[in-house]
Design an enzyme around this catalytic site. Sequence first.
Site, mmCIF file in Angstrom:
data_model
loop_
_atom_site.group_PDB
_atom_site.id
_atom_site.type_symbol
_atom_site.label_atom_id
_atom_site.label_comp_id
_atom_site.label_asym_id
_atom_site.label_seq_id
_atom_site.Cartn_x
_atom_site.Cartn_y
_atom_site.Cartn_z
ATOM 1 N N TYR A 142 31.960 60.753 94.106
ATOM 2 C CA TYR A 142 31.568 59.869 92.998
ATOM 3 C C TYR A 142 32.542 60.145 91.846
ATOM 4 O O TYR A 142 33.660 60.610 92.063
ATOM 5 C CB TYR A 142 30.078 60.187 92.677
ATOM 6 N N ARG A 195 36.890 45.834 86.671
ATOM 7 C CA ARG A 195 36.910 46.898 85.645
ATOM 8 C C ARG A 195 36.332 48.149 86.294
ATOM 9 O O ARG A 195 35.160 48.413 86.194
ATOM 10 C CB ARG A 195 36.090 46.418 84.437
ATOM 11 N N LYS A 213 28.740 54.789 94.804
ATOM 12 C CA LYS A 213 27.388 54.582 94.247
ATOM 13 C C LYS A 213 26.360 54.662 95.376
ATOM 14 O O LYS A 213 25.283 55.234 95.212
ATOM 15 C CB LYS A 213 27.293 53.214 93.558
ATOM 16 N N GLU A 284 28.185 46.149 89.934
ATOM 17 C CA GLU A 284 28.889 47.340 89.463
ATOM 18 C C GLU A 284 30.323 47.020 89.068
ATOM 19 O O GLU A 284 31.047 46.360 89.816
ATOM 20 C CB GLU A 284 28.906 48.383 90.598
ATOM 21 N N ASP A 285 30.706 47.469 87.920
ATOM 22 C CA ASP A 285 32.091 47.404 87.453
ATOM 23 C C ASP A 285 32.699 45.999 87.486
ATOM 24 O O ASP A 285 33.826 45.794 87.946
ATOM 25 C CB ASP A 285 32.952 48.436 88.207
ATOM 26 N N ASP A 307 24.295 47.744 86.724
ATOM 27 C CA ASP A 307 24.229 49.173 86.433
ATOM 28 C C ASP A 307 24.964 49.523 85.141
ATOM 29 O O ASP A 307 24.484 50.338 84.346
ATOM 30 C CB ASP A 307 24.852 49.906 87.626
ATOM 31 N N ASP A 308 26.121 48.913 84.914
ATOM 32 C CA ASP A 308 26.901 49.266 83.714
ATOM 33 C C ASP A 308 26.211 48.820 82.441
ATOM 34 O O ASP A 308 26.301 49.483 81.411
ATOM 35 C CB ASP A 308 28.304 48.641 83.801
ATOM 36 N N ASN A 463 34.616 56.972 81.522
ATOM 37 C CA ASN A 463 35.061 57.584 82.780
ATOM 38 C C ASN A 463 36.412 57.010 83.192
ATOM 39 O O ASN A 463 36.766 55.928 82.759
ATOM 40 C CB ASN A 463 34.043 57.257 83.885
HETATM 41 N N1 LIG Z 1 28.733 57.243 81.400
HETATM 42 C C1 LIG Z 1 28.309 56.177 82.017
HETATM 43 O O1 LIG Z 1 27.262 56.194 82.682
HETATM 44 C C2 LIG Z 1 29.082 54.905 81.905
HETATM 45 C C3 LIG Z 1 28.479 53.712 82.295
HETATM 46 C C4 LIG Z 1 29.173 52.515 82.177
HETATM 47 C C5 LIG Z 1 30.470 52.533 81.701
HETATM 48 N N2 LIG Z 1 31.041 53.723 81.374
HETATM 49 C C6 LIG Z 1 32.423 53.761 80.891
HETATM 50 O O2 LIG Z 1 32.521 53.053 79.691
HETATM 51 C C7 LIG Z 1 33.830 52.545 79.544
HETATM 52 C C8 LIG Z 1 33.729 51.112 79.071
HETATM 53 O O3 LIG Z 1 33.087 50.302 80.032
HETATM 54 P P1 LIG Z 1 32.824 48.757 79.710
HETATM 55 O O4 LIG Z 1 32.296 48.124 80.937
HETATM 56 O O5 LIG Z 1 32.023 48.599 78.493
HETATM 57 O O6 LIG Z 1 34.322 48.289 79.485
HETATM 58 P P2 LIG Z 1 34.870 47.059 78.686
HETATM 59 O O7 LIG Z 1 36.276 46.900 79.046
HETATM 60 O O8 LIG Z 1 33.926 45.920 78.884
HETATM 61 O O9 LIG Z 1 34.748 47.495 77.142
HETATM 62 C C9 LIG Z 1 35.601 48.370 76.495
HETATM 63 C C10 LIG Z 1 35.362 48.217 75.008
HETATM 64 O O10 LIG Z 1 36.093 49.230 74.328
HETATM 65 C C11 LIG Z 1 36.751 48.638 73.231
HETATM 66 N N3 LIG Z 1 37.924 49.426 72.844
HETATM 67 C C12 LIG Z 1 39.167 49.414 73.385
HETATM 68 N N4 LIG Z 1 39.987 50.206 72.655
HETATM 69 C C13 LIG Z 1 39.244 50.717 71.656
HETATM 70 C C14 LIG Z 1 39.537 51.569 70.566
HETATM 71 N N5 LIG Z 1 40.763 52.055 70.391
HETATM 72 N N6 LIG Z 1 38.545 51.890 69.717
HETATM 73 C C15 LIG Z 1 37.283 51.405 69.891
HETATM 74 N N7 LIG Z 1 36.966 50.574 70.892
HETATM 75 C C16 LIG Z 1 37.937 50.233 71.768
HETATM 76 C C17 LIG Z 1 37.114 47.250 73.718
HETATM 77 O O11 LIG Z 1 37.392 46.394 72.612
HETATM 78 C C18 LIG Z 1 35.825 46.886 74.442
HETATM 79 O O12 LIG Z 1 34.891 46.402 73.518
HETATM 80 C C19 LIG Z 1 34.512 52.751 80.874
HETATM 81 O O13 LIG Z 1 35.369 53.863 80.777
HETATM 82 C C20 LIG Z 1 33.394 53.087 81.826
HETATM 83 O O14 LIG Z 1 33.806 53.974 82.837
HETATM 84 C C21 LIG Z 1 30.372 54.890 81.451
HETATM 85 O O1 LIG Z 2 30.603 55.097 87.748
HETATM 86 C C1 LIG Z 2 30.258 55.881 86.868
HETATM 87 O O2 LIG Z 2 30.466 57.099 86.936
HETATM 88 C C2 LIG Z 2 29.494 55.404 85.663
HETATM 89 C C3 LIG Z 2 29.674 53.986 85.316
HETATM 90 O O3 LIG Z 2 29.069 53.117 86.225
HETATM 91 C C4 LIG Z 2 31.078 53.584 85.026
HETATM 92 O O4 LIG Z 2 31.430 52.449 85.312
HETATM 93 O O5 LIG Z 2 31.814 54.394 84.467
HETATM 94 MG MG LIG Z 3 30.123 51.394 86.640
#
Ligand SMILES: NC(=O)c1ccc[n+]([C@@H]2O[C@H](COP(=O)([O-])OP(=O)(O)OC[C@H]3O[C@@H](n4cnc5c(N)ncnc54)[C@H](O)[C@@H]3O)[C@@H](O)[C@H]2O)c1
Ligand SMILES: O=C(O)C[C@H](O)C(=O)O
Ligand SMILES: [Mg+2]
Length: 622
Positions: A142, A195, A213, A284-285, A307-308, A463
């Site tokens: 994962y 993404r 997942k 997802e993603d 999920d996101d 991530n």
């Molecule tokens: N920890 C978790 O469980 C979890 C869950 C979902 C997503 N994520 C992570 O979150 C991140 C974003 O996912 P997403 O689906 O929202 O992506 P996304 O591409 O939809 O959104 C990214 C956002 O970040 C903004 N951004 C880019 N550069 C920036 C900066 N310099 N300062 C502030 N904001 C900035 C963009 O404008 C956009 O609004 C990914 O890395 C993903 O892996 C983590």
């Molecule tokens: O996949 C993960 O580890 C969490 C989340 O779904 C992500 O997109 O980053």
């Molecule tokens: Mg995800």
Amino acid sequence: MPIFSNHVRLSSSLLQRLKRHVTAGVHRSFTTTEGNRPTIVHKRSLDILHDPWFNKGTAFSMTERDRLDLRGLLPPNVMSPNLQIERFMVDLKRLQVQARDGPSDPNALAKWRILNRLHDRNETMYYKVLIANIEEYAPVVYTPTVGLVCQNYSGLFRRPRGMYFSAEDRGEMMSMVYNWPAEQVDMIVVTDGSRVLGLGDLGVHGIGIAIGKLDLYVAAAGINPQRVLPVMIDVGTNNGKLLKDPLYLGLQQHRLDGDDYVAVVDEFMEAVFTRWPNVIVQFEDFQSKWAFKLLQRYRNTYRMFNDDVQGTAGVAIAGLLGAVRAQGRPMIDFPKQKIVVAGAGSAGIGVLNAARKTMARMLGNNEIAYESAKSQFWVVDAKGLITEGRENIDPDALPFARNLKEMDRQGLREGASLVEVVKQVKPDVLLGLSAVGGLFSKEVLEALKDSTSTRPAIFAMSNPTKNAECTPEVAFSILGDNIIFASGSPFRDVDLGNGRIGHCNQGNNMYLFPGIGLGTLLSGSRVISDGMLQAAAERLAAYMSDDEVIQGIIFPSISRIRDITQEVAAAVIKEAVEEDLAEGHNGMDARELRKFSQNEIVEYVKKNMWNPEYPTLVYKQD
Ligand SMILES: NC(=O)c1ccc[n+]([C@@H]2O[C@H](COP(=O)([O-])OP(=O)(O)OC[C@H]3O[C@@H](n4cnc5c(N)ncnc54)[C@H](O)[C@@H]3O)[C@@H](O)[C@H]2O)c1
Ligand SMILES: O=C(O)C[C@H](O)C(=O)O
Ligand SMILES: [Mg+2]
């Protein structure tokens, strides 16, 4: 041996009800490992050894070897399942010995390869290894290694796993879905690879994320591995490198967009729900542009969730409530927290909406409360602070755009930088879902020193590891030990000297999605309601004891993931029953579920989780 002999504490009435349920289920499933019933197989000889669902390798007993025409096809020493694993681990552990300099990418990929090969030849043994060593190998199958796997997928691809629905398959999906060999599928994780984590558009190679997942669905939620299906919807890619790469495995065309894109996803949904009306589909993603639209399009008609958007929101809520408790305050103080969110994509907006609703509920659950709650958030995206002065503002971010006059009074303006916002707001919480590694720079963290909180919280949730907004080492070194820290990818705790530990929590949606899926499946709810998601988040929030939270431990260790998942699933079932959405599952009807106490629901969940034990195999002609 009676099926329930090892659960002596069950009440006799529950025992009867569960027995009826399991018996009913057995007759319906096409293969089963429940209790000690044998599994009927329709193949023999090498075909069995080459089928990862049934293969036991050297653990086939002599009688089974005779029954299945296997005598002579395996080395003669019959191994116990434990000895078999011991032998496998010698190979896997050799990598650890060589990795003197700590974890490295090639080392993680090498481990993934060894585990993946086991997955390909013997699923039962693979999940036994994974479940027994989840802390060690979740980061391999994962996040974060799965990201690296997707980035290198064309070289790593050996045997196919899951299904590919491509733009070329339009008009064919309803029939091609029958190419999948399982009569029953409980869980699908689908991605379009647009993404993948914070790694951008990886096209068809994003299938790895759906596989990773689902590994957790099996390991944490005990979904039968024969009933999971990873899916890639390949509508092309906008990744210039992949478009030119002769080794790319997907369609080499730009992504479909607009109605053409939606038509492909619609056709896929119709096909899978026609063949498996009870399946649950986890999105997802998907890039945020489509994540919200597809969620709104399907969530009231299909059993699905994103999920996101929704899983992440629940995990963040649990973490944010934990951060309030870690300050020695009651959860009900949550609406007083000032929260700066960096990132307004699918994850960031999902968290903001859920946090706002949670605050509003605590403030009286009315329109005024909902309106006033939004003033607790400051949202910064790639263009800086989002205000009402933003041109072409994304409609999903609009509710969180700050009023310009109000911002002026705070010394802020449209597009203000993250460091400016942190300086002026002095937030309680800094939460990153930006996919920008190192965004919480030294300057930003220095500014957080002026936080008005007694214990500021930092959630670097992006991530994989390289995309984390900051590392725990940097956060603890700048802000000292009186903070709460969580990250999306796993980091080690930080040794702060003098016996003090800077705890690094993993704030990842893995703590919720398996329980959301399992609870939905076992309740038989036709949809996944906001209430069910909220119940999941609240259960996770309540999971940690006061002692743990005060120490800065706001999320459990992944070694407890099977237990948490059970609890989350039970909370989801209870809510589905209360909302009258539950229709029952596999012989357990909704009226029975309604009579269950909390403990009985948990027992019901446990009874329905698959365990990686070899079943006795019996051959029968087709
Ligand atoms: N920890 C978790 O469980 C979890 C869950 C979902 C997503 N994520 C992570 O979150 C991140 C974003 O996912 P997403 O689906 O929202 O992506 P996304 O591409 O939809 O959104 C990214 C956002 O970040 C903004 N951004 C880019 N550069 C920036 C900066 N310099 N300062 C502030 N904001 C900035 C963009 O404008 C956009 O609004 C990914 O890395 C993903 O892996 C983590
Ligand atoms: O996949 C993960 O580890 C969490 C989340 O779904 C992500 O997109 O980053
Ligand atoms: Mg995800």
